[in-house]
Enzyme design. Structure first.
Site, PDB file in Angstrom:
ATOM      1  N   HIS A  36     -17.623   5.781   4.457  1.00  0.00           N
ATOM      2  CA  HIS A  36     -16.476   6.648   4.294  1.00  0.00           C
ATOM      3  C   HIS A  36     -15.185   6.081   4.868  1.00  0.00           C
ATOM      4  O   HIS A  36     -14.202   5.898   4.164  1.00  0.00           O
ATOM      5  CB  HIS A  36     -16.802   7.988   4.960  1.00  0.00           C
ATOM      6  CG  HIS A  36     -15.733   9.004   4.835  1.00  0.00           C
ATOM      7  ND1 HIS A  36     -15.192   9.354   3.621  1.00  0.00           N
ATOM      8  CD2 HIS A  36     -15.106   9.773   5.756  1.00  0.00           C
ATOM      9  CE1 HIS A  36     -14.278  10.280   3.815  1.00  0.00           C
ATOM     10  NE2 HIS A  36     -14.190  10.553   5.096  1.00  0.00           N
ATOM     11  N   GLY A  61      -0.510   4.552   0.228  1.00  0.00           N
ATOM     12  CA  GLY A  61      -1.193   5.759   0.696  1.00  0.00           C
ATOM     13  C   GLY A  61      -0.282   6.506   1.641  1.00  0.00           C
ATOM     14  O   GLY A  61       0.929   6.273   1.669  1.00  0.00           O
ATOM     15  N   ALA A  67       0.157   6.327   4.874  1.00  0.00           N
ATOM     16  CA  ALA A  67       0.875   5.497   5.830  1.00  0.00           C
ATOM     17  C   ALA A  67       1.949   4.678   5.137  1.00  0.00           C
ATOM     18  O   ALA A  67       3.106   4.652   5.568  1.00  0.00           O
ATOM     19  CB  ALA A  67      -0.106   4.585   6.561  1.00  0.00           C
ATOM     20  N   GLY A  68       1.583   4.019   4.051  1.00  0.00           N
ATOM     21  CA  GLY A  68       2.513   3.129   3.356  1.00  0.00           C
ATOM     22  C   GLY A  68       3.703   3.855   2.779  1.00  0.00           C
ATOM     23  O   GLY A  68       4.852   3.459   2.988  1.00  0.00           O
ATOM     24  N   GLY A  79       0.841  -1.197   0.000  1.00  0.00           N
ATOM     25  CA  GLY A  79       0.000   0.000   0.000  1.00  0.00           C
ATOM     26  C   GLY A  79       0.871   1.240   0.000  1.00  0.00           C
ATOM     27  O   GLY A  79       1.891   1.307   0.682  1.00  0.00           O
ATOM     28  N   ARG A  90     -14.487   8.591  14.070  1.00  0.00           N
ATOM     29  CA  ARG A  90     -13.278   9.382  13.859  1.00  0.00           C
ATOM     30  C   ARG A  90     -13.626  10.851  13.709  1.00  0.00           C
ATOM     31  O   ARG A  90     -14.594  11.205  13.062  1.00  0.00           O
ATOM     32  CB  ARG A  90     -12.550   8.908  12.603  1.00  0.00           C
ATOM     33  CG  ARG A  90     -11.311   9.709  12.291  1.00  0.00           C
ATOM     34  CD  ARG A  90     -10.565   9.129  11.115  1.00  0.00           C
ATOM     35  NE  ARG A  90     -11.296   9.227   9.865  1.00  0.00           N
ATOM     36  CZ  ARG A  90     -11.389  10.342   9.132  1.00  0.00           C
ATOM     37  NH1 ARG A  90     -10.830  11.446   9.541  1.00  0.00           N
ATOM     38  NH2 ARG A  90     -12.064  10.336   7.996  1.00  0.00           N
ATOM     39  N   ARG A 145     -20.190  13.813  12.792  1.00  0.00           N
ATOM     40  CA  ARG A 145     -20.608  13.101  11.583  1.00  0.00           C
ATOM     41  C   ARG A 145     -21.662  12.029  11.848  1.00  0.00           C
ATOM     42  O   ARG A 145     -22.639  11.917  11.109  1.00  0.00           O
ATOM     43  CB  ARG A 145     -19.385  12.447  10.934  1.00  0.00           C
ATOM     44  CG  ARG A 145     -18.454  13.462  10.353  1.00  0.00           C
ATOM     45  CD  ARG A 145     -17.215  12.806   9.789  1.00  0.00           C
ATOM     46  NE  ARG A 145     -16.335  13.822   9.205  1.00  0.00           N
ATOM     47  CZ  ARG A 145     -15.159  13.567   8.664  1.00  0.00           C
ATOM     48  NH1 ARG A 145     -14.699  12.341   8.631  1.00  0.00           N
ATOM     49  NH2 ARG A 145     -14.442  14.536   8.151  1.00  0.00           N
ATOM     50  N   GLU A 161      -5.161   3.391   8.135  1.00  0.00           N
ATOM     51  CA  GLU A 161      -6.554   2.982   8.293  1.00  0.00           C
ATOM     52  C   GLU A 161      -6.703   1.467   8.429  1.00  0.00           C
ATOM     53  O   GLU A 161      -7.706   0.979   8.947  1.00  0.00           O
ATOM     54  CB  GLU A 161      -7.377   3.489   7.092  1.00  0.00           C
ATOM     55  CG  GLU A 161      -8.888   3.366   7.296  1.00  0.00           C
ATOM     56  CD  GLU A 161      -9.689   3.845   6.090  1.00  0.00           C
ATOM     57  OE1 GLU A 161      -9.105   4.494   5.204  1.00  0.00           O
ATOM     58  OE2 GLU A 161     -10.893   3.574   6.050  1.00  0.00           O
ATOM     59  N   SER A 220     -16.900  18.220   1.358  1.00  0.00           N
ATOM     60  CA  SER A 220     -16.202  18.381   2.638  1.00  0.00           C
ATOM     61  C   SER A 220     -17.148  18.777   3.762  1.00  0.00           C
ATOM     62  O   SER A 220     -18.094  19.540   3.595  1.00  0.00           O
ATOM     63  CB  SER A 220     -15.113  19.434   2.505  1.00  0.00           C
ATOM     64  OG  SER A 220     -14.616  19.737   3.779  1.00  0.00           O
TER      65      SER A 220
END
Lengths: 640, 223, 251
Positions: A403, A44, A46-47, A42, A437, A332, A427, A286
């Protein structure tokens, strides 16, 4: 038998846990790092952050992604911003306050020590991104600007217009590219990870399918890092990229890694609603829009008048009515449920009756169109592109959409799963967000995990591997894993049915949305599991994948992912079923207050539910990691 | 990683192309202002200017520089054209429907037309001076450009050829002027719009200016 | 709505492709262009044919995966719009839509409408970064950056790497792509330290990949879905010049 989950939370006061723990971690010397291979799946935030940080340290890193370039991972689509406790506004922000907000926002279902650490490294993340040239918004003095976000009382969100995710990802991508040029990182794009390989109890490699040739490849390493994102596409329609999937994390689950809180999945309240039957993607608007937009539905059921023709007195501003203190800015989960409640009661607007209005009329009257254009111009344009409706003239229509998944692979304080040597970051782990979150916390957590936490904790594990040498890929476990993957592909190809993978995915998504979506109840969840079983059976009888497995075959890729989603969906239902309380995004009809708000049960459910795979067609087993709250006072969340 | 095997990088080529082009544009101004002297009193001023130029050693040197400028500009034009043609081995079925300036898209084509014109132009004047081509009947001095012009432009066919070429020259210059600034990196939000306007005016002035001369000899001049 | 689709089909990188014509009925004007192709693919699969392969992921105009050459325009007829954001209401009912892959030597076709854009990747690896190691960053506000400069850097940074600039260029040049990254870093103080080396390396790599040369037609700017300005190409040229003229010799 209940397994004892060792979360390895260090002793000592909260604020000193990470720094004192870090000091005690073992290191790998620079000369030895060269001998150690690490796989990162991955790319993203983090990766790619982890891969570049590990590359900088001198490890041999192999990076995998299914896209043609690491820059296209779905972190790119994050809009709002990234939190940090810089206190640049002098609004009395601090690491503790950020930690506290996250704990409360997560409805007290997150691990204190991890959340505090995420807050602690948040400032370093901002500094690093600034140094990498990420063009965060600045004020006229040239310093970084911040804005406020839902659920907090300070202004701590750093942003880059409506494209913060893109800009941060391009930042991590640039540091990744630098390591690729240096030769410490090798890129393997257009690969799908099909399985993780366990050798003598340790994660030692992966089986990846080369998406261009269909070839199954064996890659070995001393440790494997999963940064494979969430499983929100289980709903089919979601704000995620179409390629996002659960398969990599799921293969780890099948190999024995525990999967925590699978039912915690965030439904974002402001997405563009479904416009036609062929739609496969919901686009997010957003959360910041709720700062100026007012949410309403007609007071009369089935009022089909043009929104402009509905006078004030016939409008129901239901968020302002129900939550006078927070109004349109409730968190949310609350906003999403309230929208669903109105639509289910028959007050929804649009052809499908599945949307509510988000109206900027008052804001435009008060602040002028220019001011609104300056704040939200690009979002309004995007809305008009997709719907063909000009939101300056006519209210937007919005509806909640799947989401973000708070649930994920269970990890200890080192971010290691229950399989030694297998790490999960970003994630893909269950980590820091509890049951809900807060906005702009995901970028913060991903980058903190990747840049500043994992590189430290992984060295402690790898210190034992300096004499191991290269891991051979011709051992029996690699053989078996590759064979298993080939077999599964063979089975799917052999069905030769009539229905496409997307069609199954869509039906699966509908089941999940209806039975394990924003509101859940025991009967519905049980029925959902039944329906999933039946659909899975049908899948294996009637899936149609044209072409061959030995070429670029997008239908096969889809089918492989959908095949895993049946199990994901069932586990979500099981988890939602056992959690006899309402908390955060998880709302059980049976557990609500008289006014219809979520009712938590701290006495019985203050734990992480970590599920163990027990075999195909067998009921998974749940283990509990009790949550203790020593530094926050556990309170009821109220937005009235 | 692949390595570049060309001697000059793409941007270096761009720079040289632009510098050579700018030099040629300056030359055109000089050339035009000299030519316009033909219109003043029976060409005496023009002849005096020619005389001065033929005797001046600095001009002799500049002639070589000018020649080099032409050669570099033309050669690079071909190199770019061939390279760019190869950069898309399979063409689109539907040609690009872009709405960018046609002047810019057809630079090579207008350049080719100007090149063909240049050959004719050299045959008519420059090569005569060098003695490579015989003087036309009625001209006794290799440096008597005035008489050569009179004879040439009183032929409507030649005048028409020159006019047509000047139209294409104008097209070429229209884009060339601001393109040169862009290539050299001389781009500024404040000044670039002005450069574009000046470029258009320049292109019109040069092509109209040159076109006046055949017009004069064909319709107004009487010996 | 009904359409006649003329789509480039090519089995793999080595085979010779050709156009195939499909007629598609009952298309909703609300469909995105890619949803229309999904719809076509569903029909093709159900008829036992192989679906059209095209790249896509985020479907909200930010990942840069999608990119089709539609009726002579990269990303289709709408300006500042990616293929995935394009909707069928932009087309005339009953019309013919010709869909081709990006065409350039540096973008070889892999299958149908999918091309290999790894050449852009290698340009980035040649220098599209600021060399700062994790952990060594100074405090963010210790180096203020003026808002106008920062905003301009952002404009350059909004590139999504889709390759439309190359597809839109009559010369198949990647100058706008390279310039956007070079300019972003050249504008801000953090990036200036190595800006000479960066422009030198990135341009070298760009040339090596076989992209065409820029002739300032500005087609890239016209078809860039993010509206990135050709001013950045001028800035890159300037940077390149100073890198050549002011290059320090290291002894």
């Amino acid at each position: 038998m209940m397994r004892q989950l060792d979360s390895k939370i260090p002793e000592g006061p909260l604020a000193e846990k990470w720094s004192s723990y870090k000091t005690g971690l073992r290191l790998v010397s620079p000369a030895n790092k060269k001998k150690i291979d690490i796989i990162v799946v991955g790319t993203g935030l983090a990766g790619s952050a982890a891969a570049s940080a590990l590359g900088e340290l001198g490890y041999n890193v192999k990076v995998f992604c299914f896209q043609d370039s690491p820059r296209r991972a779905h972190s790119v689509a994050a809009q709002g911003g990234i939190n940090a406790a810089k206190n640049y506004r002098n609004d009395n922000d601090s690491v503790y306050r950020l930690f506290h907000d996250m704990m409360k926002g997560g409805d007290y279902r997150a691990r204190e020590s991890n959340v505090y650490r995420a807050a602690e490294v948040s400032n370093d993340v901002i500094d690093h991104f600034t140094a990498l040239g990420v063009p965060f918004a600045r004020d006229y003095g040239g310093c970084l600007d911040t804005r406020s976000f839902g659920g907090v009382q300070v202004s701590r969100t750093f942003y880059a217009r409506g494209q913060t995710g893109q800009q941060c990802l391009l930042g991590t991508y640039s540091s990744l590219s630098r390591q690729v040029a240096k030769g410490t990182v090798t890129l393997h794009p257009r690969r799908d990870m099909l399985d993780v390989v366990i050798v003598e109890g340790k994660a030692r490699g992966i089986i990846a399918r080369n998406l261009l040739t269909g070839e199954l490849e064996r890659h070995s390493a001393h440790a494997v890092v999963l940064a494979t994102g969430g499983y929100g596409t289980v709903y089919y329609l979601s704000t995620l990229g179409l390629g996002s999937n659960a398969s990599a994390a799921w293969s780890a689950y099948r190999k024995g890694a525990l999967f925590a809180n699978p039912s915690f999945i965030q439904i974002h309240p402001t997405s563009i609603p479904v416009l036609n039957d062929y739609q496969c993607k919901l686009t997010l608007m957003s959360e910041s829009l709720r700062n100026d937009g007012r949410v309403w539905v007609p007071k009369e059921k089935g009022d089909k008048r043009h929104p402009a023709g509905i006078p004030e007195e016939d409008r129901d501003y239901y968020l302002e009515r129900r939550y006078p203190a927070f109004g349109n800015l409730v968190p949310r989960d609350v906003a999403s449920r309230a929208a669903k409640e109105r639509c289910d009661a028959g007050y929804g607007v649009g052809d499908t009756g599945l949307s509510v209005y988000l109206d900027f009329k008052d804001a435009i009257e008060k602040q002028g169109e220019k001011s609104i254009r300056d704040k939200y111009g690009n979002l309004f344009e995007m809305y008009e592109k997709i719907t063909g409706i000009n939101p300056y003239k006519q209210p937007m229509r919005i509806y909640p959409a799947g989401h973000y998944t708070m649930g994920g692979l269970w990890v200890d304080y080192n971010l290691m799963t229950t399989i030694p040597g297998l790490y999960a970051i970003g994630e893909s782990n269950f980590s820091d967000h509890g049951a809900n979150r807060l906005g702009a916390s995901s970028l913060m957590q991903c980058c903190g995990d990747g840049y500043f936490i994992l590189p430290n904790t992984i060295s402690d594990y790898l210190a034992d591997d300096i004499r191991t040498g290269k891991i051979p890929t011709d051992s029996a476990p690699f053989e078996e894993a590759e064979h298993g993957a080939a077999e599964k592909i063979g089975q799917i190809m052999a069905v030769g049915g009539k229905e496409t993978a997307s069609s199954f995915h869509k039906r699966l998504g509908k089941i999940m949305w209806d039975h394990c979506g924003m509101r859940r109840d025991a009967g519905g969840l049980k029925e959902g599991i039944e329906l999933l079983n039946r659909l899975e059976e049908e899948f294996w009888k009637n899936i149609c994948v044209p072409g061959t497995a030995g070429e670029l075959n997008q239908e096969l890729e889809k089918a492989l992912k959908v095949a895993d989603f049946f199990e994901v969906g069932r586990l979500m239902c099981e988890d939602a079923l056992q959690r006899e309380e309402s908390c955060g995004a998880h709302f059980r009809e049976e557990h609500q207050t008289e006014t219809g708000e979520a009712k938590r049960n701290d006495a019985s459910f203050a734990y992480v539910g970590a599920w163990e795979y027990t075999g195909r067609d067998k009921k998974p087993r749940m283990h509990k990691e009790p949550l203790t709250f020593d530094y926050v006072e556990v309170k009821e969340r109220s937005y009235k | 990683m692949k390595r570049s095997n060309t001697f000059l990088s793409s941007i270096s080529k761009k720079y040289i192309m632009a510098l050579a082009g700018m030099f040629l544009m300056l030359f055109l101004v000089f050339h035009l202002s000299t030519n316009l002297l033909m219109l003043v009193g029976d060409g005496e001023a023009f002849e005096r200017a020619v005389e001065f130029l033929t005797l001046n050693p600095a001009v002799k040197i500049m002639e070589y520089v000018l020649f080099a400028g032409f050669l570099i500009h033309i050669a690079l034009g071909f190199v770019l054209m061939i390279h760019n043609y190869r950069a898309r081995p399979v063409k689109y079925h539907r040609p690009l429907r872009t709405e960018t300036s046609p002047f810019s898209r057809f630079m090579f084509h207008t350049g080719m037309i100007i090149l063909v014109f240049l050959v004719f132009h050299f045959l008519h004047f420059f090569f005569v001076k060098l003695g490579w081509v015989d003087m036309p009947a009625g001209v006794s001095d290799r440096h008597d450009f005035y008489s050569m012009a009179v004879i040439l432009f009183q032929n409507p066919l030649y005048s028409a050829l020159y006019w047509l070429s000047f139209v294409f020259l104008g097209f070429h210059l229209k884009h060339a002027f601001q393109s040169a600034f862009q290539s050299l990196g001389l781009n500024h939000t404040k000044y670039t719009p002005a450069i574009k306007v000046i470029g258009t005016i320049y292109a019109i002035l040069i092509s109209v200016g040159f076109a006046i001369i055949p017009f004069y000899f064909l319709f107004i001049y009487s010996p | 709505m009904n359409f006649t689709l003329k789509i480039w089909r090519q089995k793999n990188a080595t085979s010779k492709g050709s156009f195939k014509t499909y007629s598609l009925d009952d298309v909703s004007p609300e469909m995105s262009f890619l949803e229309m192709l999904d719809y076509l693919n569903k029909m093709l699969i159900e008829q036992g044919e192989e679906p059209v392969v095209f790249e896509h992921d985020c479907r909200e105009g930010i990942c840069g995966s999608c990119g089709l050459y539609i009726n002579g325009r990269p990303h289709g007829p709408m300006r500042n719009t990616t293929t995935c954001e394009l909707h069928m209401r932009a087309f005339n009912d009953g019309g013919t839509i010709v869909i081709e892959p990006w065409r350039a030597k540096a973008f070889p076709v892999i299958k149908d409408l999918v091309v290999d854009r790894s050449s852009l990747e290698r340009i980035m690896q040649a220098g599209g970064f600021i060399s700062v190691n994790t952990g060594s960053a100074p405090e963010s506000n210790s180096n203020p950056v003026g808002k106008p400069v920062s905003d301009k850097a952002f404009d350059a940074a909004s590139c999504i790497g889709c390759g439309a600039c190359v597809a839109a260029c009559i010369n198949s040049s990647a100058m706008l792509f390279a310039a956007a990254k070079i300019a972003q870093y050249a504008l801000i103080p953090q990036g200036k330290t190595e800006s000479k080396e960066r422009v030198d390396q990135m341009v070298k790599q760009m040339d090596a990949e076989g992209f065409g040369f820029c002739s300032n037609t500005y087609g890239c700017e016209f078809d860039c879905p993010k509206g990135i300005s050709i001013d950045f190409i001028a800035l890159m040229n300037r940077e390149f010049f100073s890198s050549k003229v002011c290059k320090q010799r290291h002894t």
